[in-house]
Write a protein that holds these residues in place. Structure first.
Motif, PDB file in Angstrom:
ATOM      1  N   LYS A 279      18.489  11.917  -6.265  1.00 63.23           N
ATOM      2  CA  LYS A 279      19.155  12.723  -7.285  1.00 63.23           C
ATOM      3  C   LYS A 279      20.626  12.366  -7.312  1.00 63.23           C
ATOM      4  N   LYS A 280      21.092  12.037  -8.506  1.00 65.83           N
ATOM      5  CA  LYS A 280      22.507  11.681  -8.678  1.00 65.83           C
ATOM      6  C   LYS A 280      22.920  10.570  -7.696  1.00 65.83           C
ATOM      7  N   ASN A 281      22.032   9.567  -7.599  1.00 64.46           N
ATOM      8  CA  ASN A 281      22.279   8.404  -6.735  1.00 64.46           C
ATOM      9  C   ASN A 281      22.389   8.748  -5.256  1.00 64.46           C
ATOM     10  N   TYR A 282      21.856   9.915  -4.893  1.00 67.52           N
ATOM     11  CA  TYR A 282      21.876  10.318  -3.485  1.00 67.52           C
ATOM     12  C   TYR A 282      20.431  10.428  -3.005  1.00 67.52           C
ATOM     13  N   GLY A 283      20.036   9.535  -2.097  1.00 66.02           N
ATOM     14  CA  GLY A 283      18.655   9.495  -1.645  1.00 66.02           C
ATOM     15  C   GLY A 283      18.420  10.356  -0.420  1.00 66.02           C
ATOM     16  N   SER A 284      17.227  10.932  -0.332  1.00 65.50           N
ATOM     17  CA  SER A 284      16.854  11.731   0.835  1.00 65.50           C
ATOM     18  C   SER A 284      15.345  11.730   1.000  1.00 65.50           C
ATOM     19  N   PHE A 285      14.895  12.225   2.168  1.00 63.12           N
ATOM     20  CA  PHE A 285      13.470  12.282   2.489  1.00 63.12           C
ATOM     21  C   PHE A 285      13.095  13.705   2.878  1.00 63.12           C
ATOM     22  N   SER A 286      11.832  14.063   2.601  1.00 63.32           N
ATOM     23  CA  SER A 286      11.322  15.370   3.028  1.00 63.32           C
ATOM     24  C   SER A 286       9.809  15.310   3.112  1.00 63.32           C
ATOM     25  N   CYS A 287       9.208  16.291   3.768  1.00 63.83           N
ATOM     26  CA  CYS A 287       7.754  16.328   3.974  1.00 63.83           C
ATOM     27  C   CYS A 287       7.017  16.477   2.657  1.00 63.83           C
ATOM     28  N   SER A 288       6.045  15.605   2.417  1.00 64.08           N
ATOM     29  CA  SER A 288       5.295  15.642   1.159  1.00 64.08           C
ATOM     30  C   SER A 288       4.457  16.911   1.036  1.00 64.08           C
ATOM     31  N   LEU A 289       3.906  17.393   2.153  1.00 62.30           N
ATOM     32  CA  LEU A 289       3.104  18.622   2.103  1.00 62.30           C
ATOM     33  C   LEU A 289       3.980  19.813   1.736  1.00 62.30           C
ATOM     34  N   TYR A 290       5.172  19.875   2.318  1.00 64.56           N
ATOM     35  CA  TYR A 290       6.117  20.954   1.993  1.00 64.56           C
ATOM     36  C   TYR A 290       6.484  20.908   0.514  1.00 64.56           C
ATOM     37  N   ARG A 291       6.729  19.702   0.000  1.00 64.03           N
ATOM     38  CA  ARG A 291       7.147  19.567  -1.400  1.00 64.03           C
ATOM     39  C   ARG A 291       6.037  19.982  -2.357  1.00 64.03           C
ATOM     40  N   VAL A 292       4.782  19.730  -1.981  1.00 63.29           N
ATOM     41  CA  VAL A 292       3.655  20.024  -2.878  1.00 63.29           C
ATOM     42  C   VAL A 292       3.193  21.484  -2.745  1.00 63.29           C
ATOM     43  N   LYS A 293       3.102  21.990  -1.478  1.00 60.88           N
ATOM     44  CA  LYS A 293       2.492  23.307  -1.261  1.00 60.88           C
ATOM     45  C   LYS A 293       3.451  24.380  -0.754  1.00 60.88           C
ATOM     46  N   GLY A 294       4.634  23.979  -0.325  1.00 65.54           N
ATOM     47  CA  GLY A 294       5.620  24.972   0.048  1.00 65.54           C
ATOM     48  C   GLY A 294       5.670  25.278   1.537  1.00 65.54           C
TER      49      GLY A 294
ATOM     50  N   SER B  34       0.815  -1.220   0.000  1.00 67.14           N
ATOM     51  CA  SER B  34       0.000   0.000   0.000  1.00 67.14           C
ATOM     52  C   SER B  34       0.843   1.263   0.000  1.00 67.14           C
ATOM     53  N   ALA B  35       2.131   1.129   0.325  1.00 73.64           N
ATOM     54  CA  ALA B  35       3.007   2.298   0.325  1.00 73.64           C
ATOM     55  C   ALA B  35       3.283   2.785  -1.097  1.00 73.64           C
ATOM     56  N   ARG B  36       2.960   1.962  -2.104  1.00 70.50           N
ATOM     57  CA  ARG B  36       3.134   2.329  -3.517  1.00 70.50           C
ATOM     58  C   ARG B  36       4.563   2.765  -3.806  1.00 70.50           C
ATOM     59  N   LYS B  37       5.477   1.993  -3.300  1.00 70.15           N
ATOM     60  CA  LYS B  37       6.879   2.335  -3.489  1.00 70.15           C
ATOM     61  C   LYS B  37       7.276   2.172  -4.945  1.00 70.15           C
ATOM     62  N   ARG B  38       8.311   2.894  -5.325  1.00 68.28           N
ATOM     63  CA  ARG B  38       8.866   2.774  -6.662  1.00 68.28           C
ATOM     64  C   ARG B  38      10.354   2.481  -6.554  1.00 68.28           C
ATOM     65  N   ASP B  39      10.875   1.750  -7.541  1.00 70.64           N
ATOM     66  CA  ASP B  39      12.311   1.485  -7.546  1.00 70.64           C
ATOM     67  C   ASP B  39      13.063   2.783  -7.772  1.00 70.64           C
ATOM     68  N   ASN B  40      14.228   2.925  -7.116  1.00 71.62           N
ATOM     69  CA  ASN B  40      15.041   4.113  -7.333  1.00 71.62           C
ATOM     70  C   ASN B  40      15.912   3.910  -8.574  1.00 71.62           C
ATOM     71  N   ASN B  41      16.777   4.877  -8.839  1.00 73.03           N
ATOM     72  CA  ASN B  41      17.586   4.830 -10.062  1.00 73.03           C
ATOM     73  C   ASN B  41      18.521   3.629 -10.094  1.00 73.03           C
ATOM     74  N   ALA B  42      18.870   3.122  -8.926  1.00 73.17           N
ATOM     75  CA  ALA B  42      19.767   1.964  -8.869  1.00 73.17           C
ATOM     76  C   ALA B  42      19.017   0.652  -9.050  1.00 73.17           C
ATOM     77  N   GLY B  43      17.677   0.729  -9.135  1.00 74.69           N
ATOM     78  CA  GLY B  43      16.878  -0.472  -9.352  1.00 74.69           C
ATOM     79  C   GLY B  43      16.533  -1.207  -8.087  1.00 74.69           C
ATOM     80  N   THR B  44      16.728  -0.575  -6.916  1.00 75.73           N
ATOM     81  CA  THR B  44      16.395  -1.216  -5.644  1.00 75.73           C
ATOM     82  C   THR B  44      15.169  -0.559  -5.034  1.00 75.73           C
TER      83      THR B  44
END
Length: 532
Positions: free
Chosen positions: A335-350, A303-313
């Motif tokens: 980005k550029k094989n460097y993974g990170s996390f951030s708030c989805s609301l911040y990313r969508v609405k600022g 249910s998390a609807r995950k997607r593979d990253n650029n490395a295929g994992t």
């Protein structure tokens, strides 16, 4: 005038429903009856056309179509059937053949038992007889649907073949028995889902391991089930749709879920999906292949609807991370094989809605892994200490929330008692004619509705209080989970989802010492946040 010589086709048909309900004679008896009639009436028989087990609702029948082709090419100039219903049970099409083919083209048509013979010309009664014949399959369809529904409500399996992982009981085709060879594959599919693999990745793993797909496996165990040979070309190709069917089918929990689809009508082969509320579910009808715990865990990861990253994992933290301020999901970017996390609301609405709550993938991984290793070390040194820490959280949570619940419970119970007194007084006033009957019913109806709602709320609170009584067993369950992973060398989606309910990510801030810090709170299964 030269007498016409008739060359006839004898047409026999018997549907499955006719066999069940005994509404028509057997194919062999029909054939003998038609042949005797032809002999008696000096009609030459060219061929016998038989459609056995085919419904009269459709006119797309192999032998019927072959017979009409022989009529069209002049091979036949007469058609004989036992009765009009053998021709078909769709009145519009039956009337078409009677009027626009047989009569118009001067093809003699005889329905022996209905005393119909186009040699006498058009008969007005025929359309009415065809209409009554068309009512029969409608009635049979209703009876069949009703019978199937009753069987489904009793948990009887109604499919033509058992789901992958089971086979039909040889002594009772409505019961399922675990097929251990296929069941092993089903269990592995759920295990791969728990490990964080998506549908396409699971399909590739099964294909690379040369595991037979459900169609190929069914043909191996039931060679006559599929007429098509397409499966032989790619017996190890697994498709996403097949995996979804398996991962979403509650039959593997030991439950029977049926009536998911239905025919549009008895005249059509079109299948449509039923809304979920019309499904028929009966629990514990057969041996399960997977446990409820495995089912829940697999579906939580999916249910998390995950997607593979650029490395295929796969991203193992999918669905576990929450923002400490807005409560929305913390989502992953790479980005550029460097993974990170951030708030989805911040990313969508600022920034007007939330702050970034940024953390790198590596930092989060190291924090969570070190926390789990800390609990493992505690377990190795003192199981009692770990148990008490887990128990402490449950008890503190229980003490905090129980007080509030008990206050609500006292308030609701008092109001329920007060309402009993009020309703009793209203009844007495009604008996003594102090208030009218209409007034009594109006007031008592409102009070009884309020009382019913309060009793429902009391039941909910009692259920929650009962859950708190599981504090000790939950603490033991947490200790056993840690013990299960006592030798882990690295994290994966399965471990995270078995151990952790959620990870709450705070935003970075400067503390009193002028250092930048970030609060990361891990809530474990059974016991929440643990502090020693």
């Amino acid at each position: 005038m030269m007498e016409t010589i008739y060359t006839a086709g004898l047409y026999c048909r018997l549907s499955k429903e006719d066999k069940i309900y005994g509404e028509s004679m057997s194919i062999d008896t029909q054939r003998k009856k038609l042949a005797d009639y032809a002999t008696t009436n000096n009609i030459t028989v060219c061929d016998v056309y038989i459609d056995d087990g085919l419904s009269g609702v459709t006119f797309s029948r192999p032998s019927f179509e072959r017979m009409m082709a022989d009529v069209d090419c002049g091979k036949l100039n007469c058609v004989i059937v036992k009765d009009l219903s053998r021709l078909g049970r769709d009145d519009s099409k039956a009337n078409y053949y009677y009027e626009d083919v047989f009569i118009r083209d001067d093809i003699r048509f005889i329905a022996i038992d209905d005393n119909v013979d186009t040699l006498r010309g058009y008969e007005n009664i025929v359309p009415f007889m065809n209409m009554f014949n068309a009512m029969y399959p409608r009635d049979i369809s209703k009876k069949t649907r009703s019978a199937f529904r009753t069987k489904a409500q009793h948990g009887e399996f109604l499919g033509s073949k058992a789901p992958f992982g089971y086979y039909k009981d040889p002594n009772d085709k409505h019961k399922l028995i675990v097929d251990e060879e296929a069941a092993t594959v089903v269990r592995e599919i759920f295990e791969l889902a728990i490990q964080g693999h998506g549908y396409n990745k699971i399909a590739r793993i099964l294909r690379d391991r040369k595991i037979l797909n459900p169609s190929a496996y069914t043909n191996q165990t039931m060679p006559c089930h599929y007429k098509s040979e397409y499966w032989r070309d790619s017996p190890h190709d697994w498709h996403v749709t097949s995996l979804k069917v398996i991962l979403e089918n509650e039959v593997y929990l030991g439950h029977m879920v049926q009536s998911k689809r239905r025919k549009v009508s008895h005249k059509s082969d079109k299948i449509v999906k039923n809304p979920k509320e019309q499904w028929i579910k009966v629990e514990n009808t057969h041996e399960p292949i997977i446990s409820q715990e495995v089912w829940d865990l697999a579906h939580k990861v999916l249910s998390a609807r995950k997607r593979d990253n650029n490395a295929g994992t796969s991203q193992m933290f999918a669905g576990l991370l929450k923002c400490a301020d807005c409560g929305n999901a913390i989502t992953y970017t790479c980005k550029k094989n460097y993974g990170s996390f951030s708030c989805s609301l911040y990313r969508v609405k600022g920034k007007d809605y939330c702050t970034i709550h940024y953390i790198s993938y590596n930092d989060l991984y190291n924090i969570v892994f070190s926390e789990i290793q800390r609990h493992i070390k505690t377990l190795k040194k003192s199981e009692t200490k770990l148990y008490n820490a887990a128990l402490s959280f449950n008890k503190s949570k229980k003490n905090r929330e129980t007080k509030a619940f008990m206050e609500q419970l006292s308030k609701y119970n008092k109001r329920i008692s007060d309402l009993d007194v009020i309703i009793k007084r209203l009844y007495e006033d009604s008996v003594l004619s102090n208030i009218s009957s209409d007034r009594f019913y109006a007031l008592s109806k409102d009070y009884e509705a309020e009382q019913l709602q309060l009793k429902s709320q009391v039941d909910d609170i009692n259920a929650k209080l009962a859950e708190y009584d599981k504090a000790e067993s939950d603490a033991r369950s947490f200790v056993e989970l840690i013990r299960k992973y006592i030798d882990i060398k690295e994290l994966n989606a399965k471990i995270l989802n078995e151990l952790i309910d959620k990870i709450v990510i705070g935003n970075k801030y400067i503390d009193e010492n002028g250092e930048k810090v970030q609060d990361i709170t891990i809530y474990y299964k059974f016991c929440g946040n643990i502090e020693y």
